[in-house]
Design a protein around this motif. Structure first.
Motif, PDB file in Angstrom:
ATOM      1  N   SER A 115      -2.783   1.350  -4.719  1.00  0.00           N
ATOM      2  CA  SER A 115      -3.225   1.872  -3.432  1.00  0.00           C
ATOM      3  C   SER A 115      -4.681   1.509  -3.158  1.00  0.00           C
ATOM      4  N   LEU A 127      -9.046   9.272  -2.561  1.00  0.00           N
ATOM      5  CA  LEU A 127      -8.573   8.430  -3.659  1.00  0.00           C
ATOM      6  C   LEU A 127      -9.501   8.544  -4.876  1.00  0.00           C
ATOM      7  N   HIS A 170       0.837  -1.204   0.000  1.00  0.00           N
ATOM      8  CA  HIS A 170       0.000   0.000   0.000  1.00  0.00           C
ATOM      9  C   HIS A 170       0.877   1.261   0.000  1.00  0.00           C
ATOM     10  N   THR A 200       2.666   6.787  -6.995  1.00  0.00           N
ATOM     11  CA  THR A 200       1.832   7.916  -7.418  1.00  0.00           C
ATOM     12  C   THR A 200       2.504   9.238  -7.085  1.00  0.00           C
ATOM     13  N   ALA A 223      -1.538  10.547   2.427  1.00  0.00           N
ATOM     14  CA  ALA A 223      -0.438  10.006   3.237  1.00  0.00           C
ATOM     15  C   ALA A 223      -0.405  10.655   4.610  1.00  0.00           C
ATOM     16  N   PHE A 240       1.375   4.361  -2.902  1.00  0.00           N
ATOM     17  CA  PHE A 240       1.441   5.804  -2.678  1.00  0.00           C
ATOM     18  C   PHE A 240       2.743   6.376  -3.221  1.00  0.00           C
ATOM     19  N   LYS A 268     -10.077   8.576   3.387  1.00  0.00           N
ATOM     20  CA  LYS A 268      -9.011   8.205   2.453  1.00  0.00           C
ATOM     21  C   LYS A 268      -9.580   7.689   1.129  1.00  0.00           C
ATOM     22  N   SER A 309      -2.651  13.645  -3.072  1.00  0.00           N
ATOM     23  CA  SER A 309      -1.829  12.471  -2.802  1.00  0.00           C
ATOM     24  C   SER A 309      -1.087  12.635  -1.476  1.00  0.00           C
TER      25      SER A 309
END
Length: 117
Positions: free
Chosen positions: A45, A74, A12, A19, A111, A16, A70, A107
């Motif tokens: 992800s 996304l 995962h 990307t 995180a 991230f 999240k 993005s």
């Protein structure tokens, strides 16, 4: 089972990194273009995030609000990447900088939510 979950978390994070790294690389090169690599990282992800949202192994307590936020980020990021890529194919020019920066910040915020929340 804990080792398997840790491997999924690692993948995962790699999604991230793919990307975000591709976005940063394009920004540093001042190309402002969306690439397929960004889509692949986002897909990775998404898949691993959905796997992590399952309550396994027993004893794992999930924060469903955090998962929902999240997932929303996304989906929005995916929409921005999709619209920008379609515009690139249609016109042949790079995406507008504000759209690119929005993708970069979304993005990064995903995180940040994962780490800080």
């Amino acid at each position: 089972m804990d080792v398997l979950r840790s491997v999924v978390v690692l993948v995962h994070i790699v999604g991230f990194a793919i990307t975000f790294g591709a976005l940063v690389a394009e920004a540093v090169a001042a190309r402002w273009r969306f690439t397929k690599l960004m889509d692949y990282g986002l897909l990775l992800s998404l898949i691993t995030g959905l796997v992590l949202a399952a309550p396994w192994p027993d004893g794992i307590h999930l924060n469903y609000v955090k998962i929902g936020v999240k997932l929303t980020i996304l989906v929005i990021l995916g929409g921005i990447l999709g619209m920008g890529a379609a515009r690139q194919r249609r016109t042949g020019v790079a995406v507008p900088r504000p759209l690119f920066v929005t993708a970069l910040l979304l993005s990064l915020s995903a995180a940040a939510i994962a780490v800080i929340w």
